[in-house]
Design an enzyme around this catalytic site. Structure first.
Site, PDB file in Angstrom:
ATOM      1  N   HIS A  43      35.780  56.002  60.626  1.00 22.67           N
ATOM      2  CA  HIS A  43      35.902  55.943  62.085  1.00 22.67           C
ATOM      3  C   HIS A  43      34.497  55.800  62.657  1.00 22.67           C
ATOM      4  O   HIS A  43      33.864  56.777  63.045  1.00 22.67           O
ATOM      5  CB  HIS A  43      36.584  57.205  62.620  1.00 22.67           C
ATOM      6  CG  HIS A  43      36.887  57.162  64.081  1.00 22.67           C
ATOM      7  ND1 HIS A  43      37.876  57.913  64.658  1.00 22.67           N
ATOM      8  CD2 HIS A  43      36.336  56.460  65.104  1.00 22.67           C
ATOM      9  CE1 HIS A  43      37.921  57.685  65.957  1.00 22.67           C
ATOM     10  NE2 HIS A  43      36.975  56.800  66.238  1.00 22.67           N
ATOM     11  N   GLU A  74      39.284  53.138  61.908  1.00 24.78           N
ATOM     12  CA  GLU A  74      39.743  53.727  63.163  1.00 24.78           C
ATOM     13  C   GLU A  74      38.680  53.531  64.234  1.00 24.78           C
ATOM     14  O   GLU A  74      37.486  53.513  63.933  1.00 24.78           O
ATOM     15  CB  GLU A  74      39.992  55.232  62.992  1.00 24.78           C
ATOM     16  CG  GLU A  74      40.998  55.590  61.931  1.00 24.78           C
ATOM     17  CD  GLU A  74      41.153  57.085  61.753  1.00 24.78           C
ATOM     18  OE1 GLU A  74      42.166  57.503  61.167  1.00 24.78           O
ATOM     19  OE2 GLU A  74      40.260  57.837  62.207  1.00 24.78           O
ATOM     20  N   HIS A 195      44.772  64.381  61.362  1.00 19.38           N
ATOM     21  CA  HIS A 195      43.951  65.267  62.186  1.00 19.38           C
ATOM     22  C   HIS A 195      44.297  66.726  61.895  1.00 19.38           C
ATOM     23  O   HIS A 195      45.352  67.217  62.277  1.00 19.38           O
ATOM     24  CB  HIS A 195      44.070  64.995  63.685  1.00 19.38           C
ATOM     25  CG  HIS A 195      42.845  65.460  64.446  1.00 19.38           C
ATOM     26  ND1 HIS A 195      41.790  64.632  64.724  1.00 19.38           N
ATOM     27  CD2 HIS A 195      42.497  66.670  64.930  1.00 19.38           C
ATOM     28  CE1 HIS A 195      40.850  65.295  65.374  1.00 19.38           C
ATOM     29  NE2 HIS A 195      41.253  66.545  65.511  1.00 19.38           N
TER      30      HIS A 195
END
Length: 243
Positions: A43, A74, A195
């Site tokens: 990410h 991401e 997450h």
């Protein structure tokens, strides 16, 4: 079976804190592949505080020659991010509604209100030959909007589940994810999740079935410090393979 994609952001953050190329992110990607993971996630953020643009390009080049291991990028669909997608050629692009200065992802997309951004981004994702996924709260209305948008998958934002795991609220909260997942599957969307999933709470989450991929980085890195990386990865793979 659920695929395990390991997020390398924390490895990159550790490297950046010393100003040297140690630990080397690409070496860790190779180690994880040798351990049997099915995906690598990064990410990159605009300030490059952990994953750098060069990391994404190097990982993309590495995984292009590794069958069976997917590359997931991401990020927020800024012009720079979408340019990186076109260069790195990932298998999957997961769009996240993060602001420039956001510490970590903390909410999903409001899809109908964001289509001016998400529509053009999907065209660029397709041009890069990748699958498109949207980071979502477990909200059936947003799932339905995602299905109508043309994206391929959702990634359920699981922080609320993780925060309530092991409490009297666990089953109630998990049921909201179950409903969102069921609606997504019915509408033909693939379902990922991530997450704050960890070795304690992952099996209960995956018990609802139909989760194609989990992306885990922070918890896995901390657990690896405590227990050793090979053993931790083996435990994650065992949980995912039995899902």
């Amino acid at each position: 079976m659920t695929s395990l994609s390991v997020n390398l952001n924390k490895i990159a953050l550790l490297r950046n804190s010393r100003g040297r190329d140690y630990p080397n992110v690409l070496d860790y990607a190779r180690k994880l592949i040798d351990m049997g993971v099915q995906g690598i996630t990064v990410h990159p953020r605009q300030d490059e505080r952990h994953i750098k643009r060069t990391d994404a390009l190097e990982i993309g080049a590495l995984l292009a020659d590794v069958p069976g291991v997917e590359f997931n990028i991401e990020g927020y669909p800024s012009e720079d991010f979408m340019e990186l997608v076109g260069q790195a050629r990932p298998d999957q692009v997961t769009l996240v509604p993060d602001s420039v200065d956001q510490l970590t992802s903390d909410h999903g997309w409001q899809v109908p209100a964001s289509m001016d951004t998400l529509g053009p981004a999907l065209e660029k994702i397709r041009a890069a030959g990748a699958r498109g996924a949207l980071f979502l709260d477990p909200d059936v209305a947003q799932v339905e909007a995602t299905a109508a948008s043309g994206y391929d998958r959702i990634e359920l934002y699981t922080e609320h589940y993780a925060a309530t795991w092991g409490t009297p609220l666990q089953d109630t909260v998990l049921s909201t994810y179950h409903r969102a997942k069921d609606r997504a599957v019915l509408l033909g969307l693939g379902v990922n999740a991530g997450h704050d999933l960890d070795l304690r709470n992952l099996a209960d989450f995956l018990s609802m079935g139909d989760i194609l991929e989990v992306s885990i980085g922070h918890a896995l890195t901390v657990e690896a410090i405590d227990e050793g990386l090979p053993g931790v990865v083996a435990r994650y793979l065992a949980i995912c393979s039995s899902a």
